[in-house]
Structures are given as C-alpha cells and as structure tokens.
Design a protein around this motif. Structure first.
Motif, PDB file in Angstrom:
ATOM      1  N   UNK A 101      10.178  24.005  76.988  1.00  0.00           N
ATOM      2  CA  UNK A 101      10.738  22.910  76.190  1.00  0.00           C
ATOM      3  C   UNK A 101      10.418  21.602  76.894  1.00  0.00           C
ATOM      4  N   UNK A 102      10.295  20.527  76.105  1.00  0.00           N
ATOM      5  CA  UNK A 102       9.861  19.267  76.707  1.00  0.00           C
ATOM      6  C   UNK A 102      10.313  18.087  75.845  1.00  0.00           C
ATOM      7  N   UNK A 103      10.602  16.964  76.488  1.00  0.00           N
ATOM      8  CA  UNK A 103      10.794  15.709  75.768  1.00  0.00           C
ATOM      9  C   UNK A 103      10.093  14.606  76.548  1.00  0.00           C
ATOM     10  N   UNK A 152      20.826  17.991  79.095  1.00  0.00           N
ATOM     11  CA  UNK A 152      21.695  19.096  78.687  1.00  0.00           C
ATOM     12  C   UNK A 152      21.254  19.654  77.340  1.00  0.00           C
ATOM     13  N   UNK A 153      20.960  18.782  76.386  1.00  0.00           N
ATOM     14  CA  UNK A 153      20.620  19.277  75.046  1.00  0.00           C
ATOM     15  C   UNK A 153      19.221  19.875  74.981  1.00  0.00           C
ATOM     16  N   UNK A 154      18.329  19.462  75.882  1.00  0.00           N
ATOM     17  CA  UNK A 154      17.027  20.139  75.946  1.00  0.00           C
ATOM     18  C   UNK A 154      17.226  21.585  76.370  1.00  0.00           C
ATOM     19  N   UNK A 171      18.642  23.637  73.683  1.00  0.00           N
ATOM     20  CA  UNK A 171      17.777  23.826  72.527  1.00  0.00           C
ATOM     21  C   UNK A 171      18.155  23.036  71.304  1.00  0.00           C
ATOM     22  N   UNK A 172      18.868  21.926  71.482  1.00  0.00           N
ATOM     23  CA  UNK A 172      19.341  21.165  70.323  1.00  0.00           C
ATOM     24  C   UNK A 172      18.878  19.711  70.346  1.00  0.00           C
ATOM     25  N   UNK A 173      17.857  19.397  71.128  1.00  0.00           N
ATOM     26  CA  UNK A 173      17.288  18.050  71.143  1.00  0.00           C
ATOM     27  C   UNK A 173      16.099  18.028  70.193  1.00  0.00           C
TER      28      UNK A 173
END
Length: 373
Positions: free
Chosen positions: A259-261, A278-280, A283-285
C-alpha cells in the motif's frame, strides 16, 4: 567493488560512493543542491542578464527549473528549447508552446547559443561530470557502477501526471511490490518512464568506461527499501519519507510494498500525516481523498491493519514534521512504534541505500551485506 548511488530530489541530490572494501560508514557522501535547483539558478542568471534563453539537453525534474523558465517568459524575454528539453516544462508540447516557448531543432539551438543570440542552459538530472570534478579534487576516481533514482511521473500529455504516476506505481505493486519490481537496467526501463529513460541514456553516453553497469529506480521506492536497512525496521512496517518536495508513505510486509500514498510535503501537517499513516495500514485511505487534497494519490492492494504494524520508519530532510512534536501532539499508538530511520547512521542517504540494494538485486555480490540486523 565501487558503486556510485545518486538520489535526485527536489531540494537536494544525495550522492554516496560505496566501497565494498571498507566499512559502509566510511563511504564518501555528498549532499548537494538538486539539479532542478541548479538549473533554476542558471536560468535566473540569464533572466538577470536580460538575454534570450535556449534550453538544450533532455527531460529532467521540473518544479523550480520550470518555474524559472516561466518567470523568464513573464519578464518578456524569449525562450527557445529543443523538444527533449521542453518536455521538462510539460508533457504536452502544445502547452509548452502556449506558454511562449519556441521549439527549435538541436541544430538551431546550437546556432542560437554559438552566435550569442541566446544563452544556453543544459537540462539534465544527474551530471556525472560534475560529480567527477568534485571527487577528483580529492584524488577520487569515478567508479564503473552506478545506481540513480529520479521521481518519474511518466509521460501523460493528455491527463494529470499525478493520476498517471499512480497508475504506474499501482502496476509495479500489482506485479509483486518487491524490490526487484522497482529496479531497472537501462534496457528494462518502461517506455512510460521518460525521465528515467532520458537519464539512463545521458549517463551511458557521458561515460567512457566500456564496462559501465547501471540501474535506475524511482526515488519513492528507493527511500522505502533504503529505510528498511535500519535495524529498527521490523515488518510489517510503515515507511514514511518526508522529502523536500514530496511525502511518501508505504506499507511493507515480507519485503513487499502492499500500500502506498504520496502527497506534496508543503501541503502536509503532523495531524494529517498521522491520520494517513493509520488509515493506510487499515486500508481505508482512498485515492480521491489524497488527490483532491492536492496530492498524488493512494493505492492499497493489501492492508494488515494498524495494530499489526511493528514499526513506523520515518526518514527524509523534513522528518521534523514528526520528530519535533511534543508528547501531546503525537498519537500514542504511533509514538509506541515510531523510529527515525538512519541506515548506517545517515538519515539523508536512505534513498542511496535503497539504490545500493537495487544494484545488488541486479548484480548479486554475496560478499556484500547491506542489512545490518
């Protein structure tokens, strides 16, 4: 074995000359102004001189360099550029022309510069000649091996390059998300990575060494895998690189980015960053949330849940966004897992150590061990 790793950012270019015969801590290092900053200063000199500007070279990092060119135009001064150099300003050459830049051939550009009608500025990311000049003053020779990272948005003339960048990152994560998926030999660089490809071509053309070996990466994954070299990194881990231009966070499990942002550092603040972390992991970002906020986006293939994260590794020159927080400003669940990554004692070189790991992925050398835990 000697390997020169160069991590090209927005504010700095971080250079590491690794020597396998010495302790890693004895590697030679340079933290210098980023090429886009250097190019911007050269353009501003031309503006100050009141001269026409001709841009040659190839695609390089935009931002400061492109802004300086736009400022030159706003000052009422002509700008000429070859097609390759003009792509630094925008992937759509019609847009570049609309800004007022006049596209010329390489021969015309050479003639303009040679006649004195315009002052030339060469567009280029990593400049091996500059590095060689600096090192030669200390009686150090350039090596035969290179590992270079640039941030590549891909070529997207008809869509947002932020959207296209995440399409490219998503594909690499879907392909496995391992270090090997993010490292390329010159001939392996996807056509979409035009900046990376241009850098590979210019580097190989500039060296006279017949046995040159080189690998290329994007700066984001390079920093992620480099930070994991720190002994405090225990997976599943969140790695956050707070750079001068961009902030990237990645969830890594079993040495895979899942996962990445990515956002612009200037638009981040401690509260938002902690929320993203936290949301990454949970799984909710969402992509739209980050994109609509002015960032590049987010992509989540797999999320383990924040409770399962063992370490949060923060690196990058802007890490004080979290490092200097008071106890009451940092979330308790984050503070218990928070570490400020400094692989082999060098916080600014996380990207370089990721590049070294990438080089050794393509050219294995069993005697060299980068993981120090």
């Amino acid at each position: 074995m000697h390997i020169l790793a160069a991590d090209i950012g927005t504010g700095t270019q971080d250079i590491l000359l690794f020597d396998s015969a010495k302790e890693v801590e004895n590697s030679l290092i340079m933290v210098m102004p980023a090429p886009t900053q250097v190019t911007a200063e050269r353009v501003r000199r031309v503006t100050k001189a009141g001269k026409a500007l001709v841009l040659t070279g190839t695609i390089m990092g935009g931002g400061p360099s492109a802004w300086a060119v736009r400022a030159h135009l706003k000052a009422g001064l002509p700008v000429y550029a070859t097609e390759d150099a003009a792509l630094t300003i925008h992937d759509n050459l019609e847009r570049v022309k609309a800004f007022g830049v006049r596209i010329v051939s390489k021969e015309e550009a050479k003639k303009l510069a040679g006649s004195g009608e315009a002052l030339e500025v060469v567009m280029q990311d990593f400049d091996p000649c500059a590095a060689s000049c600096a090192l030669s003053n200390f009686e150090v020779r350039m090596p035969e091996n290179y590992a270079v990272a640039v941030q590549d948005h891909g070529n997207a003339p008809d869509k947002s390059n932020r959207v296209y960048r995440f399409e490219l990152l998503k594909e690499l994560i879907e392909n496995g998300g391992k270090l090997e998926n993010f490292v390329f030999l010159p001939e392996e660089i996807p056509q979409a990575f035009t900046r990376m490809k241009a850098q590979a071509d210019s580097l190989l053309k500039s060296t006279t060494v017949l046995k040159t070996r080189a690998v290329f990466m994007d700066t984001g994954p390079a920093a992620v895998f480099g930070a994991l070299v720190d002994p405090a990194a225990v997976q599943p881990a969140i790695v956050v690189n707070i750079g001068n231009g961009h902030t990237l966070g990645a969830l890594v499990n079993e040495n895979r980015i899942t996962a990445i942002f990515e956002h612009h550092s200037s638009l981040m603040d401690p509260e938002k960053l902690q929320d993203y972390i936290i949301r990454l992991a949970d799984g909710v970002l969402g992509f739209e949330e980050v994109f609509d906020d002015g960032g590049h986006g987010a992509y989540i293939k797999e999320a383990c849940g924040f409770e399962q994260v063992h370490s949060i590794m923060v690196t990058g020159p802007k890490r004080e966004m979290l490092e200097k927080l008071q106890d009451l400003e940092i979330r308790q669940e984050i503070s218990k897992k928070l570490h400020f990554a400094a692989p082999f004692g060098s916080m600014m070189l996380s990207g370089c150590f990721g590049l070294l790991a990438g080089f050794l992925e393509k050219y294995p050398e069993p005697s060299i061990k980068l993981i120090n835990h």
